[in-house]
Motif scaffolding. Structure first.
Motif, PDB file in Angstrom:
ATOM      1  N   THR A  57      -3.788   0.388   4.467  1.00  0.00           N
ATOM      2  CA  THR A  57      -4.158  -0.324   3.604  1.00  0.00           C
ATOM      3  C   THR A  57      -5.416   0.422   2.816  1.00  0.00           C
ATOM      4  O   THR A  57      -6.422   0.790   3.717  1.00  0.00           O
ATOM      5  N   ALA A 101      -8.212   1.145  -0.392  1.00  0.00           N
ATOM      6  CA  ALA A 101      -8.511   1.169  -1.982  1.00  0.00           C
ATOM      7  C   ALA A 101      -8.598   2.195  -2.615  1.00  0.00           C
ATOM      8  O   ALA A 101      -8.633   3.454  -1.851  1.00  0.00           O
ATOM      9  N   ALA A 114     -11.103   4.753  -1.642  1.00  0.00           N
ATOM     10  CA  ALA A 114     -11.362   5.032   0.026  1.00  0.00           C
ATOM     11  C   ALA A 114     -11.499   6.494   0.529  1.00  0.00           C
ATOM     12  O   ALA A 114     -10.860   7.476  -0.210  1.00  0.00           O
TER      13      ALA A 114
END
Length: 261
Positions: A18, A20, A23
């Motif tokens: 996971t 963003a 990131a």
């Protein structure tokens, strides 16, 4: 490993990641950049991709991969057996696949991964279990001997150790480090085509190469084994599979950084 085969192995690994768009993702043992290539679509203009490996040729290939439309990236040549040249609490995600078995102290690298992660950061650690290599279509006793030789033999030049069964022990290994295990997954990679680019084909060539170096097999045995796999594929009797294990772990959100680097 060929790109298509690597992508099949990375699919489940990266499905658990996971991240963003902004990131900062670190690939430990990035090799020729196969995983980094799969990550390029997951990181936006505000993110970074980092890769560490000690093989300069692999890093040169990875640099070529990352030049084609990738976000900001940095590749570092470093020995994963030593402290990572990455600041403490500086990355959001860590990915590591099929690297730990080559290290004399795999837990040390996992502890370093914990150090460089920001509080709340995620680590996705994956490893094939090479003792689970299955080749249907060849003589069973010979196949077992070949698989065990490949599984147990240290490859010179890039391996400080060898542990072909590390996949099945991955959850326990990660669990003994500061990382907190969140999920454990297993996937079976299965193929019925024995052809260039297929993972089973690539690994079969590696198995034969390592067996030849071991001196435990005759040239006729090795040639005959590959021929039998080709013949089985032509008859529709061939099957290849291997087990892959994935551990999703995290650095606790409340953990404070100690400032070490």
């Amino acid at each position: 490993m060929a790109g298509d085969a690597a992508a099949r192995q990375d699919h489940r690994l990266l499905a658990e990641l996971t991240a963003a768009p902004d990131a900062r993702i670190l690939d430990l043992g990035c090799g020729d950049g196969a995983t980094l290539r799969e990550l390029t679509g997951r990181v936006g203009a505000g993110g970074w991709l980092f890769g560490i490996d000690r093989n300069p040729r692999a890093l040169a290939t990875a640099a070529t991969v990352l030049r084609s439309g990738a976000p900001r990236s940095l590749l570092v040549r470093a020995d994963l057996a030593r402290p990572l040249p990455i600041a403490t609490a500086s990355v959001d995600r860590v990915v590591c696949h099929n690297t730990l078995e080559a290290l004399a102290d795999p837990a040390g690298l996992l502890t370093q991964a914990h150090r460089v992660l920001r509080p709340g950061g995620q680590a996705v650690i994956g490893h094939s279990d090479f003792d689970t290599l299955v080749y249907a279509g060849a003589e069973l006793a010979l196949t077992r001997r070949l698989v065990h030789t490949y599984c147990d033999q240290q490859q010179p030049g890039w391996m400080d150790a060898v542990d072909g069964t590390i996949g099945r022990r991955l959850p326990a290994l990660v669990g003994r480090t500061p990382l907190q295990v969140r999920q454990v997954h297993a996937q079976i990679l299965l193929e019925q085509a024995f052809e260039p680019g297929a993972l089973g084909f690539i690994l079969a060539k590696g198995v034969v190469g390592m067996a030849a170096k071991s001196g435990r097999f005759t040239e006729a045995e090795l040639d005959g084994w590959l021929t039998s796999l080709n013949s089985a594929a032509a008859r529709g009797d061939y099957l290849f599979s291997i087990n892959d294990y994935i551990v999703v772990a995290a650095k606790e959100p409340h953990e404070a950084s100690n400032g070490a680097s």
